[in-house]
Motif scaffolding. Structure first.
Motif, PDB file in Angstrom:
ATOM      1  N   PHE A  78       0.850  -1.186   0.000  1.00 62.12           N
ATOM      2  CA  PHE A  78       0.000   0.000   0.000  1.00 62.12           C
ATOM      3  C   PHE A  78       0.884   1.234   0.000  1.00 62.12           C
ATOM      4  N   ALA A  79       0.621   2.185  -0.889  1.00 63.82           N
ATOM      5  CA  ALA A  79       1.420   3.409  -0.970  1.00 63.82           C
ATOM      6  C   ALA A  79       0.698   4.603  -0.362  1.00 63.82           C
ATOM      7  N   SER A  80      -0.611   4.737  -0.652  1.00 64.96           N
ATOM      8  CA  SER A  80      -1.318   5.914  -0.141  1.00 64.96           C
ATOM      9  C   SER A  80      -2.818   5.763  -0.309  1.00 64.96           C
ATOM     10  N   TYR A  81      -3.520   6.606   0.455  1.00 66.87           N
ATOM     11  CA  TYR A  81      -4.949   6.834   0.241  1.00 66.87           C
ATOM     12  C   TYR A  81      -5.088   8.248  -0.282  1.00 66.87           C
ATOM     13  N   SER A  82      -5.933   8.428  -1.292  1.00 60.91           N
ATOM     14  CA  SER A  82      -6.202   9.785  -1.764  1.00 60.91           C
ATOM     15  C   SER A  82      -7.520  10.296  -1.207  1.00 60.91           C
ATOM     16  N   ASP A  83      -8.325   9.413  -0.622  1.00 54.13           N
ATOM     17  CA  ASP A  83      -9.606   9.827  -0.054  1.00 54.13           C
ATOM     18  C   ASP A  83     -10.105   8.726   0.863  1.00 54.13           C
ATOM     19  N   SER A 142       1.838   0.798 -10.462  1.00 54.35           N
ATOM     20  CA  SER A 142       0.822   1.258  -9.507  1.00 54.35           C
ATOM     21  C   SER A 142      -0.551   0.715  -9.884  1.00 54.35           C
ATOM     22  N   VAL A 162      -4.538   1.632  -8.775  1.00 55.36           N
ATOM     23  CA  VAL A 162      -5.467   2.485  -8.039  1.00 55.36           C
ATOM     24  C   VAL A 162      -6.772   1.713  -7.884  1.00 55.36           C
ATOM     25  N   THR A 185     -10.303   5.625  -1.757  1.00 54.05           N
ATOM     26  CA  THR A 185      -9.531   5.364  -2.960  1.00 54.05           C
ATOM     27  C   THR A 185      -8.086   5.247  -2.502  1.00 54.05           C
ATOM     28  N   GLY A 186      -7.395   4.237  -2.988  1.00 52.00           N
ATOM     29  CA  GLY A 186      -6.017   4.027  -2.561  1.00 52.00           C
ATOM     30  C   GLY A 186      -5.158   3.520  -3.692  1.00 52.00           C
ATOM     31  N   THR A 187      -3.856   3.652  -3.498  1.00 55.55           N
ATOM     32  CA  THR A 187      -2.882   3.211  -4.490  1.00 55.55           C
ATOM     33  C   THR A 187      -1.946   2.193  -3.858  1.00 55.55           C
TER      34      THR A 187
END
Length: 150
Positions: A71-76, A102, A104, A138-140
């Motif tokens: 897991f790299a990040s959540y954008s929301d 990546s 998403v 939403t995540g990447t």
């Protein structure tokens, strides 16, 4: 025999070599044990949903890339309704964009059943129709380069 708590709606026969297919979905169902309640009213903290997102993201990466990914990040992240001990949750990941490394994904947690205990029926529960959206995000995630995968 397939685990009834896990459903994958991609074509596993295509395998990781076919590359990630946008629209692939992974669905898990999970009972929330009372040991996870942290707050009054048997509320469960929001991090519980995020942990479940990690589980479906891991399966998504295995299905699409043959690797667990990271897991790299959540954008929301949106906490829309409570999750309580005794709930049955449906957790979904859908691949919405695939880059070179990546992935998403859109995630949701829906409460599909909720405990309805009373003194006369301490184990009572009810199916929710329709299910209640509790959390969305939403995540990447990232996967290793194709050349580094087994």
């Amino acid at each position: 025999m397939t685990d009834p708590t896990v459903a994958t709606t991609s074509d596993p026969a295509a395998g990781p070599a076919a590359g990630p297919a946008v629209g692939t979905r992974v669905v898990h169902r999970r009972y929330v044990p009372y040991s996870h309640a942290h707050y009054a009213g048997n509320l469960v903290d929001g991090a519980y949903s995020l942990g479940l997102f990690g589980d479906v993201a891991t399966e998504m990466c295995i299905v699409t890339d043959g690797d667990e990914g990271l897991f790299a990040s959540y954008s929301d992240v949106q906490f829309v309704a409570p999750v309580r001990a005794g709930d049955v949750l449906e957790v979904t990941a859908e691949l919405v964009r695939a880059g070179t490394r990546s992935r998403v994904m859109d995630f949701t947690v829906h409460v599909v059943a909720r405990g309805a205990a009373t003194d006369d029926a301490p184990g009572a529960a009810a199916l929710l129709d329709p299910p209640v959206l509790a959390t969305s995000a939403t995540g990447t995630v990232v996967v290793p380069p194709r050349s580094a995968r087994v």
